[in-house]
Design a protein around this motif. Sequence first.
Motif, PDB file in Angstrom:
ATOM      1  N   VAL A  54      -9.039   8.990  -2.592  1.00 20.45           N
ATOM      2  CA  VAL A  54      -8.683  10.204  -3.335  1.00 20.45           C
ATOM      3  C   VAL A  54      -8.533  11.329  -2.322  1.00 20.45           C
ATOM      4  N   ARG A  55      -7.549  12.171  -2.499  1.00 20.24           N
ATOM      5  CA  ARG A  55      -7.386  13.309  -1.592  1.00 20.24           C
ATOM      6  C   ARG A  55      -8.497  14.332  -1.834  1.00 20.24           C
ATOM      7  N   GLN A  56      -9.206  14.680  -0.784  1.00 25.39           N
ATOM      8  CA  GLN A  56     -10.293  15.660  -0.879  1.00 25.39           C
ATOM      9  C   GLN A  56     -10.160  16.686   0.234  1.00 25.39           C
ATOM     10  N   LEU A 108       0.826  -1.209   0.000  1.00 26.02           N
ATOM     11  CA  LEU A 108       0.000   0.000   0.000  1.00 26.02           C
ATOM     12  C   LEU A 108       0.860   1.258   0.000  1.00 26.02           C
ATOM     13  N   ARG A 109       1.978   1.205   0.713  1.00 24.94           N
ATOM     14  CA  ARG A 109       2.890   2.354   0.700  1.00 24.94           C
ATOM     15  C   ARG A 109       3.456   2.572  -0.703  1.00 24.94           C
ATOM     16  N   GLY A 142      -8.160   6.490 -12.594  1.00 22.95           N
ATOM     17  CA  GLY A 142      -7.708   5.240 -11.984  1.00 22.95           C
ATOM     18  C   GLY A 142      -6.500   4.691 -12.735  1.00 22.95           C
ATOM     19  N   SER A 143      -5.401   4.508 -12.036  1.00 24.09           N
ATOM     20  CA  SER A 143      -4.137   4.193 -12.709  1.00 24.09           C
ATOM     21  C   SER A 143      -4.129   2.843 -13.406  1.00 24.09           C
ATOM     22  N   HIS A 196       1.753   7.061  -6.779  1.00 19.83           N
ATOM     23  CA  HIS A 196       0.611   7.923  -7.104  1.00 19.83           C
ATOM     24  C   HIS A 196       0.315   8.844  -5.921  1.00 19.83           C
ATOM     25  N   PRO A 197       1.116   9.879  -5.756  1.00 15.67           N
ATOM     26  CA  PRO A 197       0.982  10.758  -4.586  1.00 15.67           C
ATOM     27  C   PRO A 197      -0.351  11.494  -4.481  1.00 15.67           C
ATOM     28  N   ALA A 198      -1.130  11.526  -5.559  1.00 11.21           N
ATOM     29  CA  ALA A 198      -2.449  12.164  -5.479  1.00 11.21           C
ATOM     30  C   ALA A 198      -3.406  11.370  -4.604  1.00 11.21           C
TER      31      ALA A 198
END
Length: 600
Positions: free
Chosen positions: A63-65, A42-43, A354-355, A49-51
């Motif tokens: 997702v960062r919100q 997970l890390r 989604g990557s 994908h730092p977003a």
Amino acid sequence: MARLRLSFSVGSLFSAVYKMSSNKPITKKIINSPETCVDDNLRGVVAAHPALQLHPTHRVITVRQKSDTGRVAILGGGGSGHEPFAAGFVGAGVLDGAVAGGVFASPPTGHVLYAIAQLYKYNSGGVLVIIGNYTGDRLNFGKAIEKAKISGIKVEGLIVGEDVASSQNKTGGRSMVGEVLFYKLAGALALKGYDLAAIRKEAVEFNKYMATLGVCLSACSLPGQPPLFEIAHDEMELGAGVHGEAGIEKMKMGTAKEIVGMILEKLISHLKLVAGNRVVVTVDNLGGTSIFEMNIISAEIKDQLESKKITVERIFSGHYKTSLEMQGFQICLLHLPKDKGDLWLELMDAPTEGSAWTGGQLSVRREGEHVDDDTLLQADGRKGASGPALSRKEQDLLRGSLFAAAEDLTKSEVLLNRLDSGCGDGDCGITLKNLGLAIQSYLKTASVEYPSNVLWDLSEIAETDMGGTSGGIYSLGLSAASQAMASAKSNDVASWLKAWESGIQAISKYGGAEPGDRTMLDTLHSAAEAFKQNLSADFKLLLQKTIEASEAGAKATAKMVARAGRASYVASDYILDEDAGARAAAIWLQAILNYIIKNK
């Protein structure tokens, strides 16, 4: 048999297998430890994908919100070991969050509840939880949903599954790669502004039109454990699961065409597909299948479905929901009904961040055949009179010498393969035999009046009949020699020397090797130098000295350090004899010169 397997928990199944296979060696994996591998994985997702945001204690990725979107959020998840499922599908247009359990184990209720609460904090439209049809997921996700509702969170769950092999089970088919398509459908609907009830209703309908079935060729192994089961070399398992489960039936291996045909027959029957239907195909790599094989499988699927007049609108191929390193694949067919098909296709094509989703504009169906434009390379002007012409006697000498060289190359297959086996893939003899056979066929009908044209034809033969690196090297050298002979004024030894040196220079320029690097150039250069030094000598002596130099050049490679070519990639301990390419050059060069000596 499938019902019996599904009546056990995944954990108890693995425990039993481990006890039976305790004497088997542990499979090698590049991890830090079995205990930390899930968290390390997970890390890695958020490192790449730092977003995305990792909530490490709960093994949740979102997702960062920073503010409320006002729309519905989609949550997925399940056991780890299925990567990129599910964290790889977190991003706008697919999942808003994913929760990971241990390897092949459902995440605990508390972690799922945390994920629901986290998503609801920034998505006041509610949370739709996609649940795989497995006992552990049904229980843990279901309990979390009920707890969330009690606390006032607007949330609904949907259990999905489309596996044909387990479709007769009381609770329905297991959730396979089709679960990822639910993520895509629901995520796209959420971005369109559909409310929670509408998204869930559409997904329920979606589930009715899907079917998945696959095969595995080898078992996977949990970190720190041996393989979960054994499959004979000539067998495969039909209906394998994504939690390392064996299939419902052992079958003999077949070709890609045969395996795909067998799977499609069962899927078509299950979905009751008929000519005129449209489908979306997802080809899921179970983890250990090469892209090369996956492409072959995709081609077979398209050809076989369209031969039945079933239109393939999309093929999505890749790693979606794997089973660690299991070698095998699944085929999921989504039938596009008349009333829903266009909408579902639109949702599959909708943009996403989604990557791991491989679909996009390149996946959209296009009409038209795949054909070559054979007019592009037709007119190269090489068949006209070019350079000095040969007399009838000289033509006979050239034809005979080339035939002798070709014959000796075909006879040297075993020797050259043996020399190549230490530092290459052992096919040098096969490759040069192909060249020899092609030259023999060419000489039966070809005109050899103009040496320049003959050299050009031989360069084309090397390119098409040899192939690979050797074909490219020979083709370069021969085409450069052809150009040199085309500008020659006469058919004399000086003109042939210039063509010879031009070929060496071209090979060195593009191949990157030089004399002394343990390649065919060591033979060619040594022989060319002897030829140059003896130009004024008696003709037969000139040729004899050249033969001797070619032999010395080939033998010298046995003690050289490889600095170019395939041998340079191999430890010197494996290189104990002459270079195969150098010996091959000596063989055909000596055959040509010996023939001329005997027949001049």
